[in-house]
Structures are given as C-alpha cells and as structure tokens.
Design a protein around this motif. Structure first.
Motif, PDB file in Angstrom:
ATOM      1  N   LEU A  18      85.443  28.342 -31.761  1.00 39.41           N
ATOM      2  CA  LEU A  18      84.665  29.342 -31.368  1.00 39.41           C
ATOM      3  C   LEU A  18      85.120  30.493 -32.705  1.00 39.41           C
ATOM      4  CD1 LEU A  18      82.364  29.797 -29.790  1.00 39.41           C
ATOM      5  CD2 LEU A  18      84.353  30.335 -27.386  1.00 39.41           C
ATOM      6  N   GLY A  19      86.473  31.405 -32.046  1.00 36.70           N
ATOM      7  CA  GLY A  19      86.771  31.879 -33.042  1.00 36.70           C
ATOM      8  C   GLY A  19      86.748  31.627 -34.294  1.00 36.70           C
ATOM      9  N   ILE A  24      83.205  32.835 -39.187  1.00 37.22           N
ATOM     10  CA  ILE A  24      82.643  32.804 -40.385  1.00 37.22           C
ATOM     11  C   ILE A  24      80.891  33.579 -40.245  1.00 37.22           C
ATOM     12  CG2 ILE A  24      80.819  31.115 -41.013  1.00 37.22           C
ATOM     13  CD1 ILE A  24      83.273  29.704 -40.651  1.00 37.22           C
ATOM     14  N   PHE A  25      80.340  33.912 -38.783  1.00 41.21           N
ATOM     15  CA  PHE A  25      79.210  34.272 -38.314  1.00 41.21           C
ATOM     16  C   PHE A  25      79.420  36.121 -39.066  1.00 41.21           C
ATOM     17  CE2 PHE A  25      76.316  36.436 -35.532  1.00 41.21           C
ATOM     18  CZ  PHE A  25      75.593  36.428 -36.330  1.00 41.21           C
ATOM     19  N   PHE A  26      80.539  36.385 -39.353  1.00 39.19           N
ATOM     20  CA  PHE A  26      80.532  38.047 -39.710  1.00 39.19           C
ATOM     21  C   PHE A  26      80.936  37.510 -40.441  1.00 39.19           C
ATOM     22  CE2 PHE A  26      83.108  40.747 -40.632  1.00 39.19           C
ATOM     23  CZ  PHE A  26      82.901  42.162 -39.624  1.00 39.19           C
ATOM     24  N   PHE A  28      79.080  36.014 -42.580  1.00 44.58           N
ATOM     25  CA  PHE A  28      77.870  35.225 -43.242  1.00 44.58           C
ATOM     26  C   PHE A  28      76.754  36.506 -43.494  1.00 44.58           C
ATOM     27  CE2 PHE A  28      73.590  33.555 -42.323  1.00 44.58           C
ATOM     28  CZ  PHE A  28      73.222  32.722 -43.952  1.00 44.58           C
ATOM     29  N   ILE A  29      76.651  37.330 -42.299  1.00 45.97           N
ATOM     30  CA  ILE A  29      75.872  38.745 -42.028  1.00 45.97           C
ATOM     31  C   ILE A  29      76.106  39.132 -42.948  1.00 45.97           C
ATOM     32  CG2 ILE A  29      75.453  40.205 -39.982  1.00 45.97           C
ATOM     33  CD1 ILE A  29      73.793  37.758 -40.039  1.00 45.97           C
ATOM     34  N   VAL A  30      77.923  39.811 -43.159  1.00 47.39           N
ATOM     35  CA  VAL A  30      77.841  41.023 -44.038  1.00 47.39           C
ATOM     36  C   VAL A  30      77.327  40.456 -45.472  1.00 47.39           C
ATOM     37  CG1 VAL A  30      79.953  41.753 -44.862  1.00 47.39           C
ATOM     38  CG2 VAL A  30      79.885  41.427 -42.607  1.00 47.39           C
ATOM     39  N   LEU A  31      78.000  38.997 -46.292  1.00 50.64           N
ATOM     40  CA  LEU A  31      77.418  38.781 -47.191  1.00 50.64           C
ATOM     41  C   LEU A  31      75.965  39.115 -47.728  1.00 50.64           C
ATOM     42  CD1 LEU A  31      79.324  35.839 -48.377  1.00 50.64           C
ATOM     43  CD2 LEU A  31      79.604  37.889 -48.744  1.00 50.64           C
ATOM     44  N   MET A  32      75.200  38.658 -46.265  1.00 50.12           N
ATOM     45  CA  MET A  32      73.848  38.449 -46.416  1.00 50.12           C
ATOM     46  C   MET A  32      73.098  40.492 -46.355  1.00 50.12           C
ATOM     47  SD  MET A  32      72.154  36.290 -43.988  1.00 50.12           S
ATOM     48  CE  MET A  32      70.666  37.381 -43.162  1.00 50.12           C
ATOM     49  N   GLN A  33      73.432  41.287 -45.364  1.00 46.90           N
ATOM     50  CA  GLN A  33      73.488  42.232 -45.953  1.00 46.90           C
ATOM     51  C   GLN A  33      73.765  43.357 -47.239  1.00 46.90           C
ATOM     52  OE1 GLN A  33      74.451  45.232 -42.653  1.00 46.90           O
ATOM     53  NE2 GLN A  33      72.467  43.500 -42.076  1.00 46.90           N
ATOM     54  N   PRO A  50      82.304  43.585 -33.960  1.00 50.83           N
ATOM     55  CA  PRO A  50      82.339  42.730 -32.832  1.00 50.83           C
ATOM     56  C   PRO A  50      83.118  41.529 -32.834  1.00 50.83           C
ATOM     57  CG  PRO A  50      80.782  43.886 -32.144  1.00 50.83           C
ATOM     58  CD  PRO A  50      81.445  44.543 -33.891  1.00 50.83           C
ATOM     59  N   ALA A  51      82.235  40.809 -33.445  1.00 58.15           N
ATOM     60  CA  ALA A  51      82.406  39.401 -33.635  1.00 58.15           C
ATOM     61  C   ALA A  51      83.231  38.481 -34.532  1.00 58.15           C
ATOM     62  CB  ALA A  51      80.719  38.657 -34.007  1.00 58.15           C
TER      63      ALA A  51
END
Length: 161
Positions: A18-19, A24-26, A28-33, A50-51
């Motif tokens: 889960l961690g 990885i979600f974080f 991914f979002i940073v790379l997208m932005q 926070p994620a």
C-alpha cells in the motif's frame, strides 16, 4: 508461568505494498505535472506530497516494526528504536474484542515499563500467538478485557465490560 520457545509479531506485506502504491502514485503525478505546463509544479507537490510521505511511512513501519518474544523477554523494534522488557514488568494489557455481526476483531495494547505502549492489532502476523502468550503469562488482574458489540442494522452501539 508457561514458557514459549519464541515467536514474532509483525505487519503483513500488504501495508508495504500500500505504501509503495502511494509513493508511485505521487511520483506519477509529479512527472505528469513536470511535463505539463497547465498546473504549476509547486501546487502539485503540495497537494500530492502527503501520499508520498504516508507511503514512505507505511513502508518503513512495515519493515521496522517487530515484537519478538523469547521466553519471558519481549523485545519491540520500531522505526524509532528498540527496547526490551520482561513479561513480569508489564503494567497493564488492554484487550479489546469487537464483534460486528459475523466479524470479530481483537486488539492488544500492552503498557510496558516507563509508559511505553505496544499495539498489536488484526492484520499482524502472530496476533494469535501473542494473545495466547499474554493469557498464559500475565497475571489476570493486569488484563483489562473490553467487549464491544456493534449492531449496524439497529444503529445501536453496545459497550460491555
């Protein structure tokens, strides 16, 4: 007092996974932005950091947390260090048993010397062994059992001592 050979209580790898997903979600979002000019990068970092931190905390806690019992010695390892105490030094054990319809959940909160607390809950490997060990090796007057029955259909909450 009965003596156990030795066993450990530790978190399952589900928490680590889960961690990892949160981290990885974080990323991914940073790379997208980073590659997008629509939203400023700092806003994205502030919203989704926070994620990343929770994911890192879950991974660290999963790999570091372990309660090891050898004979009468209990050793607790956390992210912040390691300490040991004898089973006879236990101040109180708060044992909460929650029954919700068909499901039963148990939680132990062992209060050790110097006020340190060890919380062992459902989802941890070795919970049953620790319950058996505490029942056999801790004096009955130090164990505080609390039974909670939840009835969602009637919207009642009963608390039994």
């Amino acid at each position: 007092m009965s003596r156990a050979r030795g066993f450990s209580v530790y978190l399952t790898n589900d928490y680590f996974n889960l961690g990892l997903v949160g981290s990885i979600f974080f990323l991914f979002i940073v790379l997208m932005q980073f590659f997008s000019n629509d939203i400023p990068l700092m806003i994205g970092l502030l919203c989704f950091s926070p994620a990343f931190f929770m994911g890192g905390y879950l991974m660290l806690k999963t790999k570091c947390f372990r309660v090891t019992v050898r004979g009468e010695q209990i050793t607790v390892r956390t992210i912040f260090g390691k300490y040991s105490f004898n089973v006879s030094e236990i101040v109180t054990v708060k044992w909460r048993i929650t029954i919700n319809g068909e499901m039963k959940a148990e939680r132990l909160c062992i209060i050790a010397p110097n006020g340190k607390k060890v919380k062992i809950e459902m989802g941890m490997n070795g919970l049953d062994k620790m319950i058996r060990y505490i029942s056999e090796n801790v004096e009955e007057d130090k164990i505080q059992r609390k039974y909670v029955k939840l009835f969602w259909g009637d919207k009642q909450w009963q608390d039994h001592q």
